[in-house]
Structure formats: structure tokens, C-alpha cells
Enzyme design. Sequence first.
Site, PDB file in Angstrom:
ATOM      1  N   TRP A  19       0.854  -1.183   0.000  1.00  0.00           N
ATOM      2  CA  TRP A  19       0.000   0.000   0.000  1.00  0.00           C
ATOM      3  C   TRP A  19       0.894   1.238   0.000  1.00  0.00           C
ATOM      4  O   TRP A  19       0.475   2.303   0.432  1.00  0.00           O
ATOM      5  CB  TRP A  19      -0.905   0.092   1.227  1.00  0.00           C
ATOM      6  CG  TRP A  19      -2.164  -0.714   1.239  1.00  0.00           C
ATOM      7  CD1 TRP A  19      -2.478  -1.702   2.119  1.00  0.00           C
ATOM      8  CD2 TRP A  19      -3.319  -0.584   0.400  1.00  0.00           C
ATOM      9  NE1 TRP A  19      -3.733  -2.187   1.856  1.00  0.00           N
ATOM     10  CE2 TRP A  19      -4.274  -1.514   0.805  1.00  0.00           C
ATOM     11  CE3 TRP A  19      -3.637   0.260  -0.681  1.00  0.00           C
ATOM     12  CZ2 TRP A  19      -5.518  -1.652   0.179  1.00  0.00           C
ATOM     13  CZ3 TRP A  19      -4.856   0.127  -1.308  1.00  0.00           C
ATOM     14  CH2 TRP A  19      -5.793  -0.824  -0.871  1.00  0.00           C
ATOM     15  N   HIS A  24      -1.477   2.109   4.194  1.00  0.00           N
ATOM     16  CA  HIS A  24      -1.483   1.579   5.562  1.00  0.00           C
ATOM     17  C   HIS A  24      -1.635   2.685   6.604  1.00  0.00           C
ATOM     18  O   HIS A  24      -2.355   2.531   7.586  1.00  0.00           O
ATOM     19  CB  HIS A  24      -0.181   0.818   5.832  1.00  0.00           C
ATOM     20  CG  HIS A  24      -0.176  -0.558   5.252  1.00  0.00           C
ATOM     21  ND1 HIS A  24      -0.943  -1.577   5.748  1.00  0.00           N
ATOM     22  CD2 HIS A  24       0.500  -1.088   4.203  1.00  0.00           C
ATOM     23  CE1 HIS A  24      -0.739  -2.682   5.046  1.00  0.00           C
ATOM     24  NE2 HIS A  24       0.130  -2.403   4.091  1.00  0.00           N
ATOM     25  N   ASP A  63       6.047  -4.197   7.451  1.00  0.00           N
ATOM     26  CA  ASP A  63       6.841  -4.201   6.215  1.00  0.00           C
ATOM     27  C   ASP A  63       8.316  -3.946   6.509  1.00  0.00           C
ATOM     28  O   ASP A  63       9.186  -4.446   5.801  1.00  0.00           O
ATOM     29  CB  ASP A  63       6.331  -3.131   5.247  1.00  0.00           C
ATOM     30  CG  ASP A  63       5.167  -3.620   4.396  1.00  0.00           C
ATOM     31  OD1 ASP A  63       5.054  -4.850   4.210  1.00  0.00           O
ATOM     32  OD2 ASP A  63       4.391  -2.780   3.925  1.00  0.00           O
ATOM     33  N   ARG A  66       9.949  -7.256   7.583  1.00  0.00           N
ATOM     34  CA  ARG A  66       9.673  -8.410   6.733  1.00  0.00           C
ATOM     35  C   ARG A  66      10.938  -8.992   6.088  1.00  0.00           C
ATOM     36  O   ARG A  66      11.037 -10.195   5.877  1.00  0.00           O
ATOM     37  CB  ARG A  66       8.701  -7.927   5.658  1.00  0.00           C
ATOM     38  CG  ARG A  66       8.221  -8.965   4.717  1.00  0.00           C
ATOM     39  CD  ARG A  66       7.185  -8.326   3.796  1.00  0.00           C
ATOM     40  NE  ARG A  66       6.729  -9.295   2.840  1.00  0.00           N
ATOM     41  CZ  ARG A  66       5.812  -9.052   1.902  1.00  0.00           C
ATOM     42  NH1 ARG A  66       5.266  -7.853   1.826  1.00  0.00           N
ATOM     43  NH2 ARG A  66       5.449  -9.988   1.063  1.00  0.00           N
ATOM     44  N   HIS A  78       1.542 -11.576   4.656  1.00  0.00           N
ATOM     45  CA  HIS A  78       0.972 -10.348   4.097  1.00  0.00           C
ATOM     46  C   HIS A  78      -0.099 -10.594   3.035  1.00  0.00           C
ATOM     47  O   HIS A  78      -0.697  -9.640   2.548  1.00  0.00           O
ATOM     48  CB  HIS A  78       2.078  -9.476   3.494  1.00  0.00           C
ATOM     49  CG  HIS A  78       3.069  -8.983   4.510  1.00  0.00           C
ATOM     50  ND1 HIS A  78       3.162  -7.669   4.893  1.00  0.00           N
ATOM     51  CD2 HIS A  78       4.001  -9.650   5.236  1.00  0.00           C
ATOM     52  CE1 HIS A  78       4.119  -7.540   5.796  1.00  0.00           C
ATOM     53  NE2 HIS A  78       4.646  -8.727   6.028  1.00  0.00           N
ATOM     54  N   HIS A 135      -1.464  -3.833  10.478  1.00  0.00           N
ATOM     55  CA  HIS A 135      -0.929  -3.921   9.116  1.00  0.00           C
ATOM     56  C   HIS A 135      -1.703  -4.923   8.249  1.00  0.00           C
ATOM     57  O   HIS A 135      -2.048  -4.636   7.097  1.00  0.00           O
ATOM     58  CB  HIS A 135       0.546  -4.312   9.181  1.00  0.00           C
ATOM     59  CG  HIS A 135       1.213  -4.297   7.841  1.00  0.00           C
ATOM     60  ND1 HIS A 135       1.743  -3.145   7.296  1.00  0.00           N
ATOM     61  CD2 HIS A 135       1.416  -5.265   6.924  1.00  0.00           C
ATOM     62  CE1 HIS A 135       2.254  -3.417   6.106  1.00  0.00           C
ATOM     63  NE2 HIS A 135       2.073  -4.696   5.849  1.00  0.00           N
ATOM     64  N   ASP A 139      -3.491  -4.983   4.517  1.00  0.00           N
ATOM     65  CA  ASP A 139      -3.080  -5.833   3.389  1.00  0.00           C
ATOM     66  C   ASP A 139      -4.234  -6.644   2.802  1.00  0.00           C
ATOM     67  O   ASP A 139      -4.342  -6.783   1.584  1.00  0.00           O
ATOM     68  CB  ASP A 139      -2.000  -6.821   3.843  1.00  0.00           C
ATOM     69  CG  ASP A 139      -0.601  -6.215   3.776  1.00  0.00           C
ATOM     70  OD1 ASP A 139      -0.413  -5.180   3.097  1.00  0.00           O
ATOM     71  OD2 ASP A 139       0.312  -6.792   4.404  1.00  0.00           O
ATOM     72  N   HIS A 145      -3.328  -8.657  -2.880  1.00  0.00           N
ATOM     73  CA  HIS A 145      -2.830  -9.445  -1.743  1.00  0.00           C
ATOM     74  C   HIS A 145      -3.703 -10.679  -1.517  1.00  0.00           C
ATOM     75  O   HIS A 145      -3.465 -11.448  -0.584  1.00  0.00           O
ATOM     76  CB  HIS A 145      -2.763  -8.591  -0.477  1.00  0.00           C
ATOM     77  CG  HIS A 145      -1.551  -7.709  -0.430  1.00  0.00           C
ATOM     78  ND1 HIS A 145      -0.565  -7.820   0.523  1.00  0.00           N
ATOM     79  CD2 HIS A 145      -1.152  -6.721  -1.255  1.00  0.00           C
ATOM     80  CE1 HIS A 145       0.381  -6.921   0.297  1.00  0.00           C
ATOM     81  NE2 HIS A 145       0.046  -6.232  -0.777  1.00  0.00           N
ATOM     82  N   HIS A 168       1.390  -5.029  -9.237  1.00  0.00           N
ATOM     83  CA  HIS A 168       1.216  -5.047  -7.784  1.00  0.00           C
ATOM     84  C   HIS A 168       1.510  -3.661  -7.195  1.00  0.00           C
ATOM     85  O   HIS A 168       0.754  -3.151  -6.363  1.00  0.00           O
ATOM     86  CB  HIS A 168       2.137  -6.107  -7.151  1.00  0.00           C
ATOM     87  CG  HIS A 168       1.855  -6.330  -5.701  1.00  0.00           C
ATOM     88  ND1 HIS A 168       1.008  -7.313  -5.248  1.00  0.00           N
ATOM     89  CD2 HIS A 168       2.291  -5.695  -4.603  1.00  0.00           C
ATOM     90  CE1 HIS A 168       0.932  -7.266  -3.940  1.00  0.00           C
ATOM     91  NE2 HIS A 168       1.712  -6.286  -3.511  1.00  0.00           N
ATOM     92  N   ASP A 172      -0.738  -1.221  -4.979  1.00  0.00           N
ATOM     93  CA  ASP A 172      -0.257  -0.865  -3.635  1.00  0.00           C
ATOM     94  C   ASP A 172      -0.152   0.643  -3.474  1.00  0.00           C
ATOM     95  O   ASP A 172      -0.456   1.180  -2.407  1.00  0.00           O
ATOM     96  CB  ASP A 172       1.157  -1.428  -3.419  1.00  0.00           C
ATOM     97  CG  ASP A 172       1.166  -2.767  -2.692  1.00  0.00           C
ATOM     98  OD1 ASP A 172       0.101  -3.241  -2.273  1.00  0.00           O
ATOM     99  OD2 ASP A 172       2.271  -3.321  -2.539  1.00  0.00           O
TER     100      ASP A 172
END
Length: 299
Positions: A19, A24, A63, A66, A78, A135, A139, A145, A168, A172
Site C-alpha cells: 500500500w 497503511h 513491512d 519483513r 501479508h 498492518h 493488506d 494481496h 502489484h 499498492d
Amino acid sequence: MKASSFIIGAAAVPGALAWGGFGHITVGYIASNFVSPSTTTYLQTLLRNDTSDYLAGVATWADSIRYTKWGRFTSDFHFIDAKDSPPQYCGVDFDRDCKKDRGCVVSALHNYTTRLLDTDLRASERAIAAKFIIHFIGDIHQPLHTENVERGGNGIHVLFDGRNYNLHHVWDTSIAEKLVGGVRRRGPYPEAKRWADELTHEINEGKYASESIEWVRSANLSDPIATAMSWARIGNAYVCTHVLPEGPDAIRGQELGSDYYEAAAPIIEVQVARAGFRLAAWLDLIVTSLKTQEAPGDL
Ligand SMILES: *[C@@H]1O[C@H](CO)[C@@H](O)[C@H](O)[C@H]1NC(C)=O
Ligand SMILES: *[C@@H]1O[C@H](CO)[C@@H](O)[C@H](O)[C@H]1NC(C)=O
Ligand SMILES: *[C@@H]1O[C@H](CO)[C@@H](O)[C@H](O)[C@H]1NC(C)=O
């Protein structure tokens, strides 16, 4: 505000900011506009932040860890890779699509909801659980996602206003940032707050006022998997109608900044609004449950 005065896009680490961070953070601000006063106090204490940014400020933490050695075990948390075949057929199935060994966003929401409710865990562990919930509810609302095709669109190269991205990233980040007229890379918080306040108004008395009660009807704290699956299905359905309406090959290498964007922007908008409103409802259910667990004698 001139979009040209901002650096558009935050893709320094490709794919690292789901995102774009911006979505987010907006979800965090929307949720903080709707949670009950006791939820606010409870989470401000647990997250050790008594400002109005206590949710927005931790919305991108998941994130940031991650790709670290410690956080590697969370990398599949996610998303859920629906093995459907858009645009002919969309659908998510927990048993089919959630990896048994590595988990998915649905099992992660179950796990971290259980952990936030578990007062035998250390406060630091429960704070981590809260940050993951904040979060992952974001997602699960991003359509890509909840889709397996080409790794959630990461393998589909497209153009957006003349720049190269993968699909993607467009979902996002690019669509949301264009929608608000550009986002400062170093300081997305003021724009996110402004967008959150607009969407809060739409939920309270604007275009979402009549449907927002419906958004939280499926929320059942006794069944986090069914709840998260009901949310995942909504986003996944948009893969067939708005993300890949004519299949991947129809958009590969194509410019998505005009007609495609016009159709996609309202979907991003409503999904961000839903995510924030549902996050607030979920946190309220958790804190209410924690309060009723406390025996009166313990207070
Ligand atoms: C609260 O969070 C905001 C946003 O992350 C941050 O700027 C601020 O320093 C935090 N305040 C405290 C007391 O930690
Ligand atoms: C639940 O969360 C804990 C703490 O992050 C983690 O160690 C565990 O692997 C998670 N379990 C599942 C099934 O996701
Ligand atoms: C919530 O989930 C539990 C466990 O699956 C179920 O027994 C209950 O009927 C559900 N409540 C509602 C209102 O759907």
C-alpha cells in the site's frame, strides 16, 4: 497543491512498502477516528504512544521487519494466494490457498488476534501482535494481496503515467498516490491524515454512510478465520472485475494511468475506507473482550 512538487512513488525498495506505506498509514488514521475511547486508551498504553498517531505510526512496521533475519518468518503473512483464474473465476479458499507450513494473511490475523487477547504473554509480545493486526487488516483489503496470478501481479509489467511499474505496485501505491495528488516520500503522514479524515466523513455522512454497518457485520471475534476470509473474498472479487477484467495479457506493457485508473481509483478508495473501519471494529471487539475478562477484583 502541485503534484509535480512531490516525489511520486516510494519504490526505493521495490515491493517493500505494501500500500506504498501511504495506504497503511491512512487505514491507521481512519481506525483511530472510529475506535471507542477505551480502545484508544488501551492501545495507546500498550503501544506506548499517547499521540493521535499511535495507530498510523506503527501501520508500516510489519513491512519494515519483513526482510530482516528476525522477521523472515512473517513474509508470507501479508497475503493469501488465491489459486483462481481471473477474469473467468475468482474465489479464495482457506484450505486450498493458505500455505500450511508458511501461513497467510488469514492465519496470521487469527494468530495475532489470539496473541493480543492472551494476557499471559508479555506486553512487548502483545504490542507486536497489535502492530501485525493493524498492518494485515490493511493488506487483506488490497485485491492483489488475495491473488496468486503472477505472484499477486508482481510479474506483470505495466506503465503508469509513463513510468515502469509492476501491477502489484500500481495497486499498492500508484493509484492511491495519484488519487490524492501526490505524496511526499519523506513525510506521508499529513496527506494520509487528510485522506483519512475525508474518508471518515464519507463513512459517517457521505457516500459510504448507508453501507458501512454492513462492512462490519461479519466481524466475529470467536471466528477470526471466517471473519478474515469474508474480508479477503471482497478484495479478491475485484481481481476479476477491476484488476484483470480482461486477463493479464490485456494490460501487460499497457499504460494504466487513464481509463484503467479511473475505474480502479474508487475501488482503492472504498477498500481503504473498509480496512480502516473494520480495523476499528476489530480492535474494539478485542479490547471489549479483554475488559470483560478482567475479574472485578483485579481492578
Ligand atoms: C508517537 O508516534 C508518532 C508517529 O510514529 C511519533 O512521531 C511520535 O514520536 C510517537 N510518540 C511517542 C511518545 O512515542
Ligand atoms: C504466531 O505468532 C508467533 C509470534 O510471532 C510466531 O512465533 C508463530 O509462528 C505464529 N504462528 C502462526 C501459526 O502463524
Ligand atoms: C461466531 O463464531 C462462532 C465460532 O465459529 C460461532 O459459534 C458463532 O455462531 C458466530 N457468531 C455469529 C453471530 O455468527
